[in-house]
Design a protein around this motif. Structure first.
Motif, PDB file in Angstrom:
ATOM      1  N   GLY A 185      -4.106   7.493   8.358  1.00  0.00           N
ATOM      2  CA  GLY A 185      -4.021   6.687   7.137  1.00  0.00           C
ATOM      3  C   GLY A 185      -3.670   7.527   5.923  1.00  0.00           C
ATOM      4  N   LYS A 186      -4.137   8.772   5.939  1.00  0.00           N
ATOM      5  CA  LYS A 186      -3.919   9.651   4.797  1.00  0.00           C
ATOM      6  C   LYS A 186      -2.547  10.314   4.856  1.00  0.00           C
ATOM      7  N   LYS A 203       0.846  -1.202   0.000  1.00  0.00           N
ATOM      8  CA  LYS A 203       0.000   0.000   0.000  1.00  0.00           C
ATOM      9  C   LYS A 203       0.875   1.245   0.000  1.00  0.00           C
ATOM     10  N   ASN A 253       2.291   4.883   1.107  1.00  0.00           N
ATOM     11  CA  ASN A 253       2.417   5.548   2.405  1.00  0.00           C
ATOM     12  C   ASN A 253       2.469   7.053   2.145  1.00  0.00           C
ATOM     13  N   TYR A 289      -5.096   0.562   6.558  1.00  0.00           N
ATOM     14  CA  TYR A 289      -4.258   1.592   5.933  1.00  0.00           C
ATOM     15  C   TYR A 289      -2.880   1.031   5.582  1.00  0.00           C
ATOM     16  N   ASP A 335      -8.392   8.267  10.144  1.00  0.00           N
ATOM     17  CA  ASP A 335      -8.341   8.538   8.710  1.00  0.00           C
ATOM     18  C   ASP A 335      -7.188   9.482   8.377  1.00  0.00           C
TER      19      ASP A 335
END
Lengths: 610, 320
Positions: free
Chosen positions: A322-323, A81, A83, A345, A319
């Motif tokens: 995660g963002k 994923k 980062n 995430y 969130d």
């Protein structure tokens, strides 16, 4: 390097939404900010309480034990994923740390407001004369302004050697006179901050604070780099009073009675000290910004040239993590829902450790029903605490039986774990003369065994506890009626009026157990004191007093064990839980070594950025 | 007109006075005080008592009120117990953030809802009317908390078009016009929630107001005179329909400065709503009193403004 949590402080507690009692003694402090719902121990209940944490972790990630007692890492990084934090324009030298309540912007060591204010003051001013390691032992690292101390034979006088060459970020030197100035400020008659307990046991405090003495007699500068402090009574925890960052006399001048002048500087945001970072910007309720202090006295170098303390919304903090908006998310609740979100995430890991709090049900020992030790023991036996903890915390908590943290050096197992047993509870109540009636409730001499439980609204913890406790106690013939009220109202009723039978609360733990005295000591049972249930046991009092006055750790541990055993037998509380808390760390940060007693802000310099 | 305004302002004084007595008494009767929350837990009962005395909290409530009033009329709202600085300065730090968000939503909500209300009113019972009626019911019933999280999920997380919350990026380095753009970018989602939820109720008000007026005799007269429908609606009907809309707008004045607590909390908007909530939890009396008095005053002023605007909108209303 590690310090953090001032040793003697109390962090507020917050079991579920609210609390914050100040807590158990110490030079503790609680803050108003924490009276707000803090997410910290407020684990949301998850529906799948059935999976054990081991099963989940197997499903979701691997756990690595660290070499710090009690701290483990749940590995949740998913290399496939993206980062996004790595792509932030400031990623190369800046760490963004999210905190859950905003600061009160009182960033002076003698005058901080919330615990987050305190962290900021320690970045700017250092941790005071002392610092502490992961086990809570006093050390003198880069954050400390002293390099050593000596204790007199009568154990009343502490003499500190202040580091040579110490300067503030603007070049102003720091020496023993500045230390004297800092402690004298807190003794000033016009001082209205919370740190009075750092100085009120010094010789000459009263004469200075309430009389016309020109100085505090117990504070003596011996030379530019040596200062001594003399106390009126021997206590091991006197040393913890020195965790107050030094404020320069030149930069923060004030004569006796002029604390207003310092407050004005605070409100003008004038914060200059000798700590590792320099205050650079405040956006109220949004973030605080700090730059590395090039004048900081250290042999280390750091990748972290800028720190941003950002205030997160509870609703969206995961969130944002995660963002990639935040690199570190402090003190988040440990539960399955959050675990799965964080896993989804794939950008960081969880540092998990026992929170410095424990939840309990307090009983009023002056109550005619609860004054009987058999009834109190029966209530503990009769509540299935393990099931409650598993259901509410999904296993990220343990049943607690002691007012000392299970990671503390002072922790010893208690003789009686009070494992759930309806039989034992029934037998004790029978012995106490409470006879089961035809309606399923016990009574004695015409009085029903019925208890009123004061608790507070807007808390998931309470919503979980009410049905489980009511049902469990019904099985042993005890009727309990929950009386929901506003948290502040409950605190006043419990502590200031001592007008209650049962109430559920949580205490924050201090690193040093000396605060046991104010929490359970028989002389601390006046209205407003912490021993709200009026617990009284001579064996307890004597052992804690001896332990508090002893300077030998093994001896202290044995004495505290005696004291805790007395509590274990007397059951003044139904101890419930010590839960875990999680700190989320983005994978781009390496070598971040926080622990329950060494919080993020004192290890941040060691972080290596990817 | 001037006479009217002066008389109304003079009438406000006793009203405000009574309001402050009520609020003050209620606040003081609520259990708890700020002492426990900011003193060290080791503080002795004596130290707590001394602190109460220093703050004057040991005096009877009427005496405390008179002290408060005496300070307040001189423009001194006291010191915040939490922030240890003058209340006016605490409020100033946050209130403008709330105002920027609310004025934006206010302007857009009125610009959209009022014309739309007229538009659907003249098409009563049409499909368009039904569509907007249903939509406004949905808008009114939508919990703003849920709606906010939904917008965040779609626009900030999935589409990544807007920030999740806050007013600035942490560590923002923008200045000048760039700063304005950054704030507007952050304001978009919370303002959208506020606009949609207030549009929904405003639309219903303005539709009803126009419908009421359209049933009046003078509208029938205007039509029977042979005036065009456009003139009937915009010249005769709309102006009269403005009266209830102005009333609503008057109420909105106070809300421009009082924060939307839920919105500010979900979007992490550094506004006064959160400060107000926090002052209640921590029993920060001076902040609470200053804010509540300010909200009361703004409400009274909003009403006055509405009265003045009535006269401008409707020549039949005379203010003297």
């Amino acid at each position: 390097m590690k310090k953090k949590f001032k040793l003697s402080k109390l962090i507020a507690l917050t079991l579920a939404a609210t609390i914050s009692l100040g807590a158990c003694g110490g030079t503790g402090s609680t803050s108003t900010a924490e009276t707000e719902p803090a997410p910290s121990a407020d684990a949301e209940a998850s529906e799948e309480a059935s999976a054990t944490p081991e099963e989940l972790v197997q499903k979701l990630g691997e756990v690595t034990e660290t070499d710090i007692e009690g701290v483990s890492i749940i590995n949740l990084v998913d290399e496939t994923k993206p980062n996004p934090a790595k792509d932030r324009s400031n990623a190369s030298d800046t760490v963004v740390v999210a905190i859950s309540t905003s600061t009160q912007n009182r960033l002076l060591p003698v005058y901080y407001g919330s615990n987050y204010d305190k962290m900021a003051t320690e970045l700017i001013f250092g941790t005071g004369l002392i610092s502490n390691d992961h086990a809570g032992n006093i050390i003198f690292d880069d954050y400390a302004q002293a390099e050593s101390y000596a204790l007199s034979d009568d154990k009343l006088t502490y003499t500190f050697k202040i580091k040579e060459g110490l300067v503030c970020s603007d070049g102003t030197p720091i020496n023993a006179y500045d230390v004297e100035h800092t402690f004298t400020m807190m003794a000033d008659p016009s001082y209205d901050g919370r740190n009075v307990s750092a100085v009120d046991r010094l010789v000459g405090y009263k004469e200075y604070n309430q009389g016309d003495a020109e100085k505090v007699e117990g504070i003596n500068v011996i030379d530019d780099h040596t200062i001594s402090f003399t106390f009126t009574e021997v206590s091991y925890d006197n040393i913890f009073n020195f965790g107050v960052g030094t404020m320069s006399k030149e930069l923060y001048p004030m004569a006796k009675g002029e604390f207003e002048k310092v407050k004005q500087q605070m409100n003008d945001l004038y914060f200059v000290g000798s700590g590792p970072y320099v205050f650079s910007k405040l956006e109220p309720d949004q973030y605080l910004e700090f730059d590395y202090n090039e004048n900081f006295q250290t042999e280390k170098t750091t990748d972290v040239k800028k720190i941003i303390m950002a205030f997160a919304s509870k609703d969206t903090m995961f969130d944002e993590f995660g963002k990639g908006t935040y690199d570190i998310l402090t003190q988040t609740p440990a539960n399955n829902d959050n675990l799965e979100r964080i896993k989804s995430y794939g950008v960081g890991n969880i540092r998990s450790y026992p929170a410095n709090t424990y939840g309990f049900m307090a009983m009023n020992l002056k109550d005619p029903i609860l004054e009987d030790v058999k009834v109190r023991q029966a209530l503990t036996y009769g509540f299935d605490r393990q099931t409650f903890v598993d259901a509410y915390y999904n296993g990220y908590a343990t049943v607690c039986n002691s007012p000392i943290s299970r990671v503390s050096w002072a922790y010893s197992p208690v003789p009686n774990e009070y494992e759930y047993s309806v039989e034992k509870a029934n037998a004790l109540l029978d012995e106490a003369g409470w006879v089961m009636g035809s309606n399923g409730y016990r009574s004695k001499d015409g009085t029903e065994l019925s208890l009123k439980w004061d608790t507070y609204t807007d808390s998931k913890y309470v919503e979980f506890l009410i049905p489980m406790l009511t049902e469990n106690w019904k099985q042993i013939g005890v009727k309990v009626e929950a009386n929901l009220m506003d948290f502040n109202a409950m605190i006043e009723k419990t502590f200031d009026k001592q007008d209650f039978q049962l109430t559920n609360l949580a205490w924050a733990l201090t690193t040093d157990p000396s605060s046991l005295l104010t929490t359970f000591g028989s002389q601390y049972n006046k209205p407003g004191d912490n021993n709200m249930g009026s617990y009284s046991n001579e064996v307890f009092d004597e052992n804690v007093k001896l332990a508090n006055a002893s300077f030998d750790q093994d001896e202290r541990k044995a004495l505290y064990a005696n004291a805790v055993n007395a509590i274990n037998e007397d059951a003044p509380y139904v101890f419930i839980n010590q839960s875990n808390e999680w700190t989320l760390v983005n994978d781009r940060l390496k070598n971040f070594n926080s622990s329950p007693f060494v919080l993020w802000h004192t290890v941040i310099m060691d972080v290596e950025l990817d | 007109m001037a006479k009217f305004i002066i008389r109304r302002i003079l009438q406000m004084i006793p009203t405000l006075f009574i309001i402050t007595i009520l609020i003050f008494t209620l606040i003081k009767l609520t259990p708890g005080d700020p002492i426990g929350s900011d003193l060290n837990p080791k503080a002795t009962a004596e130290q707590k008592a001394a602190e109460r005395a220093r703050l004057g909290l040991d005096k009877p409530i009427p005496v405390q009120y008179i002290n408060w009033l005496g300070r307040t009329v001189q423009g001194d709202f006291g010191e915040s117990y939490t922030y240890k600085k003058p209340v006016a300065s605490v409020i100033n730090d946050y209130i403008w953030n709330t105002f920027y968000l609310n004025i934006t939503s206010f302007v857009f909500a009125f610009l959209i809802a009022v014309p739309l209300g007229v538009f659907v009113a003249v098409r009563q019972h049409s499909k368009t009317d039904t569509f907007f009626s249903v939509l406004s019911i949905v808008g009114i019933s939508l919990p703003s908390f849920f709606f906010s999280l939904l917008l965040i999920y779609v626009f900030a997380i999935k589409l990544n078009l807007f920030p999740i919350g806050g007013m600035l990026e942490p560590g923002s380095t923008t200045a000048g016009f760039g700063r304005v753009i950054e704030v507007l970018h952050h304001m978009f989602l919370p303002a959208l929630v506020a606009i949609i939820t207030s549009c929904a109720s405003l639309l219903r008000y303005s539709r009803t107001a126009v419908l009421d007026v359209l049933k009046q005799d003078y509208v029938r007269t205007a039509r029977s005179k042979g005036l065009s429908e456009k003139v009937v609606i915009y010249k005769h009907a709309f102006r009269n329909a403005l009266i209830p809309i102005i009333t609503i707008a008057g109420f909105y004045i106070a809300s421009l400065f009082s924060g939307a607590v839920i919105l500010e909390s979900v979007f992490n908007w550094p506004g006064i709503g959160q400060i107000f909530m926090q002052s209640i939890t921590s029993a920060d009396y001076n902040v609470m009193m200053a804010l509540m008095t300010m909200f009361a005053l703004l409400t009274l002023l909003g009403n006055l403004l509405a009265d003045v605007l009535y006269a401008l909108a409707d020549p039949r209303i005379k203010l003297d």
